[in-house]
Structure formats: structure tokens, C-alpha cells
Design an enzyme around this catalytic site. Structure first.
Site, PDB file in Angstrom:
ATOM      1  NE  ARG A  73      -3.562   0.571   2.300  1.00 24.92           N
ATOM      2  CZ  ARG A  73      -4.318   1.221   3.318  1.00 24.92           C
ATOM      3  NH1 ARG A  73      -4.434   0.262   4.375  1.00 24.92           N
ATOM      4  NH2 ARG A  73      -5.055   2.227   3.427  1.00 24.92           N
ATOM      5  CG  HIS A 122      -7.956   6.217  12.001  1.00 20.41           C
ATOM      6  ND1 HIS A 122      -9.184   6.100  11.293  1.00 20.41           N
ATOM      7  CD2 HIS A 122      -8.754   6.332  13.313  1.00 20.41           C
ATOM      8  CE1 HIS A 122     -10.466   6.055  11.898  1.00 20.41           C
ATOM      9  NE2 HIS A 122     -10.176   6.409  13.113  1.00 20.41           N
ATOM     10  CB  CYS A 162       9.446   0.317  18.674  1.00 19.61           C
ATOM     11  SG  CYS A 162      10.089  -1.132  19.680  1.00 19.61           S
ATOM     12  CB  CYS A 194      12.907  -0.880  17.271  1.00 18.05           C
ATOM     13  SG  CYS A 194      13.061   0.730  17.991  1.00 18.05           S
ATOM     14  CB  CYS A 234      14.538  -1.270  21.824  1.00 14.50           C
ATOM     15  SG  CYS A 234      13.166  -1.871  21.234  1.00 14.50           S
ATOM     16  CB  THR A 279     -15.658  10.263   6.120  1.00 11.64           C
ATOM     17  OG1 THR A 279     -15.828   9.126   7.006  1.00 11.64           O
ATOM     18  CG2 THR A 279     -16.252  11.595   6.721  1.00 11.64           C
ATOM     19  CG  ASN A 283     -20.099  11.133   0.980  1.00 11.31           C
ATOM     20  OD1 ASN A 283     -20.207  10.133   0.124  1.00 11.31           O
ATOM     21  ND2 ASN A 283     -19.517  10.393   2.137  1.00 11.31           N
ATOM     22  CB  ALA A 318     -14.220  15.848  -1.910  1.00 13.47           C
TER      23      ALA A 318
HETATM   24  C1  BV8 Z   1     -11.867   2.009  19.190  1.00 14.02           C
HETATM   25  C2  BV8 Z   1      -7.086   1.481   9.488  1.00 14.02           C
HETATM   26  C3  BV8 Z   1     -12.155   0.951  21.368  1.00 14.02           C
HETATM   27  C4  BV8 Z   1      -6.124   1.973   8.708  1.00 14.02           C
HETATM   28  C5  BV8 Z   1      -9.107   1.973  10.334  1.00 14.02           C
HETATM   29  C6  BV8 Z   1     -20.105  -0.952  17.011  1.00 14.02           C
HETATM   30  C7  BV8 Z   1     -20.753   0.680  16.925  1.00 14.02           C
HETATM   31  C8  BV8 Z   1     -19.811   1.466  17.045  1.00 14.02           C
HETATM   32  C9  BV8 Z   1     -18.345   1.128  17.217  1.00 14.02           C
HETATM   33  C10 BV8 Z   1     -17.989  -0.076  17.157  1.00 14.02           C
HETATM   34  C11 BV8 Z   1     -18.659  -1.183  16.986  1.00 14.02           C
HETATM   35  N1  BV8 Z   1     -17.885  -2.133  17.174  1.00 14.02           N
HETATM   36  C12 BV8 Z   1     -16.821  -1.995  16.986  1.00 14.02           C
HETATM   37  C13 BV8 Z   1     -16.577  -0.363  17.000  1.00 14.02           C
HETATM   38  C14 BV8 Z   1     -15.414   0.282  17.229  1.00 14.02           C
HETATM   39  C15 BV8 Z   1     -14.875   0.356  15.871  1.00 14.02           C
HETATM   40  C16 BV8 Z   1     -15.786   1.012  14.803  1.00 14.02           C
HETATM   41  O1  BV8 Z   1     -16.247   1.918  14.713  1.00 14.02           O
HETATM   42  N2  BV8 Z   1     -16.044  -0.107  13.841  1.00 14.02           N
HETATM   43  C17 BV8 Z   1     -17.302   0.380  13.029  1.00 14.02           C
HETATM   44  C18 BV8 Z   1     -16.589  -0.331  11.529  1.00 14.02           C
HETATM   45  C19 BV8 Z   1     -18.404  -0.116  13.482  1.00 14.02           C
HETATM   46  N3  BV8 Z   1     -13.866   1.483  16.282  1.00 14.02           N
HETATM   47  C20 BV8 Z   1     -12.378   1.047  16.579  1.00 14.02           C
HETATM   48  O2  BV8 Z   1     -12.210  -0.076  16.859  1.00 14.02           O
HETATM   49  C21 BV8 Z   1     -11.465   2.157  16.803  1.00 14.02           C
HETATM   50  N4  BV8 Z   1     -11.132   1.982  18.351  1.00 14.02           N
HETATM   51  O3  BV8 Z   1     -13.144   1.964  19.001  1.00 14.02           O
HETATM   52  O4  BV8 Z   1     -11.151   1.570  20.305  1.00 14.02           O
HETATM   53  C22 BV8 Z   1     -11.373   1.156  22.601  1.00 14.02           C
HETATM   54  C23 BV8 Z   1     -11.888   1.636  23.951  1.00 14.02           C
HETATM   55  C24 BV8 Z   1     -11.192   1.910  24.971  1.00 14.02           C
HETATM   56  C25 BV8 Z   1     -10.222   1.420  25.100  1.00 14.02           C
HETATM   57  C26 BV8 Z   1      -9.341   0.701  24.003  1.00 14.02           C
HETATM   58  C27 BV8 Z   1     -10.234   0.499  22.888  1.00 14.02           C
HETATM   59  C28 BV8 Z   1     -10.455   2.329  15.835  1.00 14.02           C
HETATM   60  C29 BV8 Z   1     -11.078   2.600  14.546  1.00 14.02           C
HETATM   61  C30 BV8 Z   1      -9.752   2.649  13.590  1.00 14.02           C
HETATM   62  C31 BV8 Z   1      -9.996   1.575  12.583  1.00 14.02           C
HETATM   63  N5  BV8 Z   1      -8.933   1.843  11.622  1.00 14.02           N
HETATM   64  N6  BV8 Z   1      -8.279   1.613   9.264  1.00 14.02           N
HETATM   65  C32 BV8 Z   1      -6.032   1.324   7.538  1.00 14.02           C
HETATM   66  O5  BV8 Z   1      -5.563   0.174   7.683  1.00 14.02           O
HETATM   67  O6  BV8 Z   1      -6.320   1.609   6.487  1.00 14.02           O
HETATM   68  S1  BV8 Z   1     -10.672   1.959   9.874  1.00 14.02           S
HETATM   69  C33 BV8 Z   1     -11.239   2.707   8.246  1.00 14.02           C
HETATM   70  O7  BV8 Z   1     -12.271   3.323   8.328  1.00 14.02           O
HETATM   71  C34 BV8 Z   1      -9.863   3.856   8.025  1.00 14.02           C
HETATM   72  O8  BV8 Z   1      -9.166   4.380   8.997  1.00 14.02           O
HETATM   73  C35 BV8 Z   1     -10.901   5.019   7.281  1.00 14.02           C
HETATM   74  O9  BV8 Z   1     -10.354   6.036   7.393  1.00 14.02           O
HETATM   75  C36 BV8 Z   1     -12.028   4.697   8.348  1.00 14.02           C
HETATM   76  C37 BV8 Z   1     -13.486   5.399   7.844  1.00 14.02           C
HETATM   77  O10 BV8 Z   1     -13.557   4.930   6.445  1.00 14.02           O
HETATM   78  P1  BV8 Z   1     -13.645   6.234   5.563  1.00 14.02           P
HETATM   79  O11 BV8 Z   1     -12.510   6.734   5.472  1.00 14.02           O
HETATM   80  O12 BV8 Z   1     -14.916   6.940   5.656  1.00 14.02           O
HETATM   81  O13 BV8 Z   1     -13.892   5.391   4.099  1.00 14.02           O
HETATM   82  P2  BV8 Z   1     -15.132   4.428   3.401  1.00 14.02           P
HETATM   83  O14 BV8 Z   1     -14.534   3.911   2.302  1.00 14.02           O
HETATM   84  O15 BV8 Z   1     -15.755   4.050   4.606  1.00 14.02           O
HETATM   85  O16 BV8 Z   1     -16.080   5.685   2.778  1.00 14.02           O
HETATM   86  C38 BV8 Z   1     -15.624   6.625   1.874  1.00 14.02           C
HETATM   87  C39 BV8 Z   1     -16.643   7.670   1.574  1.00 14.02           C
HETATM   88  O17 BV8 Z   1     -16.353   8.386   0.680  1.00 14.02           O
HETATM   89  C40 BV8 Z   1     -18.138   6.991   1.289  1.00 14.02           C
HETATM   90  O18 BV8 Z   1     -19.078   7.658   1.911  1.00 14.02           O
HETATM   91  C41 BV8 Z   1     -18.129   7.443  -0.330  1.00 14.02           C
HETATM   92  O19 BV8 Z   1     -19.374   7.976  -0.649  1.00 14.02           O
HETATM   93  C42 BV8 Z   1     -17.052   8.725  -0.400  1.00 14.02           C
HETATM   94  N7  BV8 Z   1     -16.662   9.224  -1.381  1.00 14.02           N
HETATM   95  C43 BV8 Z   1     -16.030   8.195  -2.211  1.00 14.02           C
HETATM   96  N8  BV8 Z   1     -15.344   8.816  -3.265  1.00 14.02           N
HETATM   97  C44 BV8 Z   1     -15.735  10.259  -3.086  1.00 14.02           C
HETATM   98  C45 BV8 Z   1     -16.424  10.444  -2.014  1.00 14.02           C
HETATM   99  N9  BV8 Z   1     -16.770  11.643  -1.413  1.00 14.02           N
HETATM  100  C46 BV8 Z   1     -16.412  12.617  -1.956  1.00 14.02           C
HETATM  101  N10 BV8 Z   1     -15.705  12.727  -3.366  1.00 14.02           N
HETATM  102  C47 BV8 Z   1     -15.330  11.472  -3.782  1.00 14.02           C
HETATM  103  N11 BV8 Z   1     -14.762  11.647  -5.037  1.00 14.02           N
END
Ligand code: BV8
Length: 251
Positions: free
Chosen positions: A77, A130, A138, A158, A161, A199, A224, A242
Site C-alpha cells: 500500500r 488513525h 516500535c 527497531c 531497542c 467519509t 459526499n 470532493a
Molecule cells: C476503538 C486503519 C475502542 C487504517 C481503520 C459498533 C458500534 C460502534 C463502534 C464499534 C462497534 N464495533 C466496534 C466498534 C469500534 C470500531 C468501529 O467504529 N467499527 C465500525 C466499523 C463499526 N472502532 C474502533 O475499533 C476504533 N477503536 O473503538 O477502540 C477502545 C476503547 C477503549 C479502550 C481501547 C479501545 C479504531 C478505529 C480505527 C480503525 N482503523 N483503518 C487502515 O488500515 O487503513 S478504519 C478505516 O475506516 C480507515 O481508518 C478509514 O479512514 C475509516 C473510515 O472509513 P472512510 O475513510 O469513511 O472510508 P469509506 O470507504 O468507509 O467511505 C468513503 C466515503 O467517501 C463514502 O461515503 C463515499 O461515498 C465517499 N466518496 C468516495 N469518493 C468520493 C467520496 N466523497 C467525495 N468525493 C469523492 N470523490
């Protein structure tokens, strides 16, 4: 936003008014703002989470299970990002930050993206909620190291370490970087305009920034291709790309 050109222009005029009168702007962005640069999104057809299992690739469990697999995927990637450049959507937000600063205000980009394109477009105040695929962290001493686009092979060690490095990315089930998250929450609570662009707004806690701003009374401008859970709190919704709409709003 309706499709007829007159109504579309009225929405853009309203969006311009919001932008022109704001002094504390937060732009919350996701993969959609990088789509026109050629970066794949996550949840659309053909998106990353349709091709790969996020449980394996974007989770600490998946990394622990097979660090080499994770590093191979992240090396690919990063390499794919080398030929990719910011698009007019990124540039419009960078121009807006400059414009707002000139009138004594402040703009913050709170991005979920890990591709570094906001920085490359010239945005200075960028919160990487994110993390960044261009950085490694590390697993033992938390030292971070810039990777650029080079292939670092499978599970680099790392330099401080000797423990294994991991991508400096926030995976599912992991907390967001505390300082970054705290600043993002403060900015969202204090802003007088929240722009949510590209998003799906389904990942928490990041998506909660939009609701936080709306609850604090800030108008929300959504850009969006499709409706999202935040459309209901948006004062203005611009339906389209966008890279085309943001330059027209910021112009
Ligand atoms: C945490 C890593 C807890 C990077 C990512 C149930 C309910 C609520 C929450 C949860 C649940 N079950 C689990 C959870 C928590 C979970 C979560 O939210 N899950 C969701 C899916 C239900 N969240 C987590 O785990 C987070 N951590 O909660 O920790 C905790 C609490 C206490 C103590 C310890 C821990 C961590 C979340 C981060 C995850 N990492 N990715 C990688 O490897 O790539 S997620 C991933 O989704 C990316 O980070 C990304 O940025 C993120 C959001 O996605 P989008 O960026 O919006 O992309 P997507 O494709 O979805 O959408 C694109 C949009 O663009 C669309 O709407 C489309 O129409 C539009 N579009 C397309 N082209 C265009 C456009 N718009 C305009 N112009 C264009 N040209």
C-alpha cells in the site's frame, strides 16, 4: 442536494457563506477525499475491506498472528502511494487553512486517512486520527520511524531497542493517539464550522467529532457522493466529488 443545477448552485452559495464567515473550522475527512488521487476507499464496491479481511489486516490480533503478512500488505500500500498526488480537494482545504489564518482564524484537518496527502497538499494543522502508513512504531519502546515509500521487508526491527516495528496505524479495537484525539475533540467542540468530506462516518470514535460539533451548535457542511449517518445533522449537503466541489466552495 437536488440534481437540478439551480438548486445545486444555491447549495454551493450557502456553503460559501458558511466558509466565508467561519473563524474556527474543522475539516473531518476520510478515504473519499483521496479517491480522486487514485487511493482506494474501504467500503465501496472493490474497496479495501471488500478485498481484504480487516480483522486480519487492520487489527492487533491479525498483526500478532502474522506480522510478515501485515508488513507485506502495508509495504504494497505504501509503494502504491509513491506515484499518487494530492487532488484539488486536498488543495482546497490547504488554501482554506491559509485563508482563515489570514483573517485571524484557525482551521484544523482531522483526517482518518493514513496516506499523508493533506500534508503534501500544504495543510499544516493536520490531526492524523488513525495514524500514518508512512510511519512505523516500535512494539516495545514506542519509538517511531518515518518509512517513506520504501519496502522495509518483513517485520523490520527497531533501531533503538531491536524489537519488532509495526505500522503506526490505529487498528480496530485500538485507542486513537491520546494527544491527537484530545485536540480533535477540543477543536470540534469549539469550531464554528464542521466540514465532513469523503467519509462514510461509520467508524467511531472519529465520526463522533461531527456529532460533537453539531451538538455544540456549529453548522455542518457535508461533501459526499452519497448520504451518510451525518447527513441528518448537516445544514448543507453537497452531493458529488470532493475534488470538484471543495474548490468551488473555497474559491
Ligand atoms: C476503538 C486503519 C475502542 C487504517 C481503520 C459498533 C458500534 C460502534 C463502534 C464499534 C462497534 N464495533 C466496534 C466498534 C469500534 C470500531 C468501529 O467504529 N467499527 C465500525 C466499523 C463499526 N472502532 C474502533 O475499533 C476504533 N477503536 O473503538 O477502540 C477502545 C476503547 C477503549 C479502550 C481501547 C479501545 C479504531 C478505529 C480505527 C480503525 N482503523 N483503518 C487502515 O488500515 O487503513 S478504519 C478505516 O475506516 C480507515 O481508518 C478509514 O479512514 C475509516 C473510515 O472509513 P472512510 O475513510 O469513511 O472510508 P469509506 O470507504 O468507509 O467511505 C468513503 C466515503 O467517501 C463514502 O461515503 C463515499 O461515498 C465517499 N466518496 C468516495 N469518493 C468520493 C467520496 N466523497 C467525495 N468525493 C469523492 N470523490
Amino acid at each position: 442536494m437536488p440534481d437540478n443545477p439551480l438548486a445545486r448552485d444555491m447549495h454551493i452559495d450557502r456553503a460559501r457563506e458558511l466558509v466565508a464567515s467561519a473563524h474556527r473550522i474543522v475539516a473531518f475527512t476520510g478515504a473519499g477525499i483521496s479517491a480522486e488521487s487514485g487511493v482506494p476507499t474501504y467500503r465501496a464496491t472493490g474497496g479495501l475491506w471488500k478485498q481484504f479481511n480487516p480483522g486480519q489486516i487492520a487489527s492487533p490480533q491479525g498483526f500478532a498472528e502474522d506480522p510478515q503478512r501485515s508488513w507485506r500488505w502495508h509495504n504494497e500500500r505504501r509503494a502504491a502511494l509513491e506515484g499518487i498526488h494530492p487532488n484539488p480537494g486536498h488543495q482546497a482545504l490547504a488554501n482554506l487553512e491559509h485563508r482563515v489564518a489570514e483573517r485571524g482564524g484557525r482551521m484544523t484537518v482531522a483526517t482518518q486517512n493514513i496516506d499523508g496527502l493533506h500534508h503534501r497538499a500544504g495543510s499544516r494543522r493536520v490531526l492524523e486520527l488513525h495514524g500514518s502508513i508512512l510511519r512505523a512504531r516500535c512494539t516495545a519502546c514506542d519509538a517511531t520511524e518515518g518509512l517513506g515509500f520504501r519496502d522495509v521487508g518483513e517485520a523490520p526491527m527497531c533501531p533503538e531497542c531491536g524489537a519488532m516495528l509495526r505500522p503506526d496505524i490505529v487498528w480496530f479495537g485500538e485507542m486513537l493517539p491520546e494527544d491527537v484525539w484530545e485536540t480533535a475533540r477540543d477543536e470540534a467542540a469549539a469550531c464554528d464550522l464542521m466540514i465532513t468530506a469523503g467519509t462514510s462516518a461509520v467508524v467511531y470514535p472519529a465520526a463522533g467529532l461531527v456529532e460533537l460539533a453539531a451538538r455544540a451548535g456549529a453548522p455542518v457542511l457535508e461533501v459526499n457522493l452519497e448520504p451518510t449517518p451525518m447527513t441528518r445533522v448537516a445544514e448543507v449537503t453537497l452531493r458529488g466529488k470532493a475534488g470538484e466541489l471543495l474548490p468551488r466552495v473555497v474559491r
